[in-house]
Each structure stands twice: as structure tokens, then as C-alpha cells.
Design a protein around this motif. Structure first.
Motif, mmCIF file in Angstrom:
data_model
loop_
_atom_site.group_PDB
_atom_site.id
_atom_site.type_symbol
_atom_site.label_atom_id
_atom_site.label_comp_id
_atom_site.label_asym_id
_atom_site.label_seq_id
_atom_site.Cartn_x
_atom_site.Cartn_y
_atom_site.Cartn_z
ATOM 1 N N VAL A 58 31.337 30.486 21.752
ATOM 2 C CA VAL A 58 32.019 29.396 22.456
ATOM 3 C C VAL A 58 31.895 28.105 21.656
ATOM 4 N N ALA A 59 30.746 27.901 21.025
ATOM 5 C CA ALA A 59 30.542 26.684 20.226
ATOM 6 C C ALA A 59 31.529 26.604 19.073
ATOM 7 N N PHE A 65 38.187 21.768 18.703
ATOM 8 C CA PHE A 65 38.784 20.684 19.477
ATOM 9 C C PHE A 65 38.123 19.336 19.204
ATOM 10 N N GLN A 66 37.143 19.300 18.307
ATOM 11 C CA GLN A 66 36.600 18.019 17.896
ATOM 12 C C GLN A 66 37.655 17.218 17.145
ATOM 13 N N ASN A 67 38.484 17.913 16.378
ATOM 14 C CA ASN A 67 39.602 17.290 15.667
ATOM 15 C C ASN A 67 40.763 18.272 15.669
ATOM 16 N N ILE A 257 41.784 28.339 25.667
ATOM 17 C CA ILE A 257 41.023 29.097 24.672
ATOM 18 C C ILE A 257 39.539 29.110 25.028
ATOM 19 N N ILE A 258 38.993 27.935 25.334
ATOM 20 C CA ILE A 258 37.564 27.845 25.642
ATOM 21 C C ILE A 258 37.228 28.666 26.878
ATOM 22 N N GLN A 262 34.926 32.231 27.087
ATOM 23 C CA GLN A 262 33.791 32.360 27.998
ATOM 24 C C GLN A 262 33.935 33.589 28.887
ATOM 25 N N ILE A 263 35.167 33.874 29.323
ATOM 26 C CA ILE A 263 35.405 35.073 30.128
ATOM 27 C C ILE A 263 35.083 36.331 29.324
ATOM 28 N N GLU A 264 35.499 36.350 28.054
ATOM 29 C CA GLU A 264 35.229 37.520 27.219
ATOM 30 C C GLU A 264 33.723 37.738 27.054
#
Length: 507
Positions: A58-59, A65-67, A257-258, A262-264
Motif C-alpha cells: 500500500v505504501a 500520489f505524492q506527485n 487504486i489505494i 488494501q482490499i487485495e
């Protein structure tokens, strides 16, 4: 030089210019004959970047999405991968993209010269010209790809019979500007491969740019590698911030996406729990003497252990050692709320998209909530999506050389999910002067179909003489019919009730 002679020279010059334009168009049509078809990219050279969703942290996704503008290609790749693997993401994107009917009607612009009524031939010509672009076939795909990627890049392949499109991946393009509401794009020529150039229908201007050694012309090149394409290249994007973000945009639904990753990961935990719940351990005690030494040879014990494990069913493990052990049941030792965690994670996807879970069959206590959610999602299409397509197809209609007017297109604000109500509203509006062509368009008829179908029915088939209304209480009176048969007639009372007598012979 006499005025008459000068006039003749001007007329001759204008005639030569018209003839040159005609020859140029003929040559262009001849040159484009081969390109009227777009061959399949069987080598996958135009396929976008692919990613794997297996064991994605996830990280890692959050870092994209930071950039996001610098990672728009990877974000688009994750969206495409999720659409193939995650059913919720696929159904959500399909649902959003399924609202637009792309039903449309035509009207004309009055222009600077004042009101000039066009002829019927011009209307038919404009309708036929627009029909070549096969809007209801291509536009839903444009919408689907743009919703998923944030922007999409296409190149028109046109000839006298029709239009097709070549799609380019995100990694090869950027939006270069906007013209009359239509986004134009430029291609990274360094990413054009030799096998692409060999594709049937591949654009000639890109081939020329690929072979060019001089890439300094600012009217054609940006930074020596971005080739500015002609107006045959069209991009679709629903975020106007793309113009100040370096020609880059990401999907409005990229935050899926995030949540989906997490679901996966949560599903993987469920699989681990299921494995733990089914495991059983059988202990084979190795006999020992009073001095703590095995009473049987260790190698012989290993053979028995191997044989025992060989005959056991899946999920049961045999252990042979001198320790005092019992059968161990690991059922329930995993996360007992793992399934609840999956459910909560899936609900988060709906919250992220703003879509009521009840639309997809999830629990809900109000049907009205679903209806309001559908209307809200339709409003997104009406306000952000349809204007983009109207601008594009109006630009298409500008290419049609009308004698007196400029034709324009209007996409009806109606959704497949509220179609019955939308049609009823247009039908009711006709009683107060509303448009009949809009009503016919709401039924799915194209502008050309409106005229040709009704002309066929009335002028060719004379359909009114064929489809004679059947006699009913609404179409008959009590008077005798042409065959001398007395009709049942309407009730004598102006306000009949259920038990009002119908009197034969009364009108």
C-alpha cells in the motif's frame, strides 16, 4: 488594363484556385485510401505499460500520489490492471461510463450575416457527414478510456467512406493545447518503434517526424522530442487543469487504486486464515528407552514419517518426534473478523467514488438513496463529459462545407438509467412548443435517421394507409360503420363511470 479584362483575369484566377483545391482533395482522398482501415496491432507495440498487482505494498501505491503528475503513466497502468482484476472497480467504471446515451440533434448557427434558413439538402448533407464518424460506436469507448486514465489520445483515420481511430498509450502523449474546446496532443517521437511505423494505417505525419533529422522547428517540435500533431489528433480529458499541469491529468477515480490494493491485501489475509483453519497436526511419538535413546533406528523412523505423510489427505500434517504432543486444532486462531474487514474495505470503495452501494446490490434501507445517487452520477456526465464531446463533434461539423450556415450538434442530457423519465419530459414539452426532433432523438434516432425514416414511412410506404387503427371504443361512435355494422360507441355521459350503460346508436 480594362475593367472587363481585369475581371476575367480575376475570375480565371479564382477558377484555377478552385480547381487546385479540388485536385488537392482528390489526391488526399486517393492517398488516404490505404489508410481508411486501421490494422490490428498484433505485436502489441501500442500497448501501454503493464503492472502486476501481486504483493503490491500500500505504501508503494501511496507514494505515486505524492506527485501524481510525475507518475501519471504508472497510475493509469494500475487503473487498467485493477479494471481487469477487481470486479468492484470494473463495475464502477462501467457504471459511470454507461450513463451517456449520446443521443443528439442538429441545429444551425445564425452567424454574422444574420438569419439564413438552410436548405433540406444541407441538413441531409450535414447529417450524412456526421454519420461517417459513427459516434455511438466510438464515443462510449472514448469515454471509458478517459474515465479510466484521466486522458486519452486518438488519431483520426478518415476517407470518403468513414472514419476510424488509432489509440496511443498514455506514455507516448501529452496534451499540447485546446482549440475551439477540443484538446490537441503531441507525441514523444523517441517512443515510436519501427514495428509501429509498419502498422497499417499508421499516421503519415508521425512517420515523417520519426524519420526527420531536423527537430528544431518550434511550430512542429517541443524540446526536440515532442512532435506537435495536426487536428487529426484528438485528446479527451475531463479536467481543465490539464492545461496548467504540463498537459497531464489523472483519472477522477484514481483514488480507487489505494482502496483496491488494501482490499487485495485483506483478501490475502482471508486466504491465510482459511489455510490455518483447515490445518490438522498428527503426532507420531518416537519410543525412547530409560536413557533417552530412541528404541528404533532414526533412519527407519524417517521412512515411517515419510510414508505416513504420503497417505494423509491435504490439510493434515504428520509429525514424528520424541516430544509429548497432542493433535492441535488451529481453527479460529486467525483473524476471526477477516471477512468483516473485507466488507468494510469494499464499502470504502463506494464511499470513495460517491456511489451508493445499493446500486450494485449491497445493503441499503432506502430506494430513494439509490435514485438520488444515480441522478448525481448522471449530473457528473452532463456537466463534465458531454460538453467535451459536443466540442469535438462540433469541430467535426465545421469541416462540412455548408453554403449558408454552420451546423452544430447538441447531445441530449439523458441517461440510460433515467431514460423513461427523460423521454417523457421531452414528450410532454412538445405540448408547449418543445422540439420534436429532440423527442425523436431521445428515442435513439440520429438526425439523418429522423428524416429518412419518416420520409420512407410517409412518402414511400404510405404507412398511414397500411396501418389503419383498429376499431375500439376510442375510435368508434354508435353510428353505423361503412359495412353497415353498428359500433358499440362511447358512453352518452361526458363523465362515464364503471357502470355507465353504452347505448348503441348514441354518439
Amino acid at each position: 488594363m480594362s475593367r472587363r479584362k481585369r475581371k476575367r483575369q480575376i475570375e480565371k484566377s479564382m477558377n484555377n484556385q478552385r480547381q487546385a483545391e479540388i485536385r488537392s482533395k482528390r489526391q488526399e482522398a486517393y492517398a488516404d485510401k490505404f489508410f481508411s482501415k486501421s490494422g490490428a496491432d498484433y505485436k502489441g507495440s501500442l500497448k501501454g505499460t503493464s503492472v502486476s498487482l501481486n504483493n503490491v505494498a500500500v505504501a508503494t501505491v501511496k507514494n505515486l500520489f505524492q506527485n501524481p503528475e510525475n507518475n501519471y503513466v504508472q497510475i493509469g497502468s494500475y487503473m487498467e490492471a485493477l479494471r481487469k482484476k477487481n470486479g468492484i472497480v470494473a463495475r464502477t467504471l462501467d457504471y459511470i461510463g454507461s450513463h451517456a446515451t449520446f443521443n443528439h440533434s442538429l441545429f444551425f448557427d445564425i452567424g454574422k450575416t444574420g438569419y439564413v434558413a438552410p436548405s433540406l439538402e444541407e441538413y441531409i448533407g450535414a447529417s450524412s457527414y456526421l454519420e461517417k464518424y459513427n459516434m455511438k460506436f466510438f464515443a462510449p469507448y472514448f469515454l471509458s478510456q478517459t474515465i479510466m486514465n484521466g486522458m486519452s489520445f486518438f488519431y483520426e483515420v478518415v476517407d470518403s467512406t468513414g472514419v476510424t481511430y488509432i489509440e496511443f498509450p498514455l506514455s507516448m502523449g501529452r496534451i499540447s493545447g485546446i482549440e475551439n474546446g477540443v484538446y490537441r496532443w503531441m507525441i514523444d517521437i523517441s517512443k515510436v518503434k519501427p514495428e509501429m511505423v509498419e502498422l497499417q494505417g499508421f499516421p503519415k505525419e508521425i512517420v515523417t517526424g520519426y524519420e526527420s533529422t531536423d527537430r528544431t522547428d518550434p511550430k512542429k517540435w517541443v524540446d526536440g522530442k515532442w512532435l506537435l500533431l495536426s487536428n487529426k489528433a484528438v485528446a479527451f480529458c475531463f479536467n481543465q487543469n490539464v492545461l496548467k499541469n504540463g498537459g497531464i491529468a489523472i483519472s477522477d477515480f484514481a483514488s480507487l487504486i489505494i482502496d483496491s490494493v488494501q482490499i487485495e491485501r485483506t483478501k490475502e489475509n482471508v486466504d491465510i486464515k482459511d489455510d490455518i483453519d483447515t490445518v490438522k497436526i498428527i503426532h507420531g511419538l518416537l519410543p525412547m528407552d530409560k536413557d533417552g535413546r530412541p528404541t528404533i533406528d532414526v533412519s527407519e523412523a524417517a521412512v515411517w514419517s515419510k510414508q505416513l505423510n504420503k497417505d494423509l489427505p491435504d490439510g493434515i500434517i504428520a509429525v514424528v518426534n520424541p516430544l509429548e504432543l497432542n493433535n492441535i486444532n488451529l481453527s479460529g486462531s486467525g483473524n476471526s473478523k477477516a471477512y468483516d474487514t473485507v466488507k468494510d474495505a469494499q464499502s470504502q470503495v463506494f464511499y470513495t467514488t460517491g456511489t451508493a452501494p445499493g446500486v450494485f446490490g449491497a445493503d441499503t434501507k432506502s430506494g430513494n438513496i439509490i435514485k438520488i445517487s444515480v441522478i448525481k452520477d448522471a449530473a457528473y456526465i452532463y456537466s463534465k463529459v458531454l460538453p467535451v464531446f459536443e466540442n469535438y463533434y462540433n469541430e467535426v461539423l465545421r469541416k462540412y462545407k455548408s453554403q449558408s450556415v454552420t451546423w452544430k450538434l447538441r447531445l441530449l442530457r439523458q441517461s440510460f438509467f433515467t431514460l423513461e423519465e427523460d423521454i417523457k419530459r421531452l414528450k410532454d414539452s412538445m405540448t408547449t412548443g418543445g422540439s420534436r426532433t429532440d423527442y425523436l432523438a431521445s428515442l435513439g434516432m440520429s438526425p439523418l435517421e429522423v428524416y429518412t425514416k419518416l420520409s420512407l414511412e410517409q412518402q414511400v410506404l404510405d404507412i398511414d394507409s397500411i396501418m389503419v387503427p383498429k376499431p375500439t371504443s376510442f375510435t368508434m361512435t354508435g353510428a353505423e360503420t361503412a359495412e353497415g355494422v353498428s359500433g358499440a360507441g362511447r358512453p352518452k355521459s361526458d363523465n362515464p363511470s364503471d357502470d355507465t350503460d353504452r347505448i348503441s346508436g348514441e354518439s
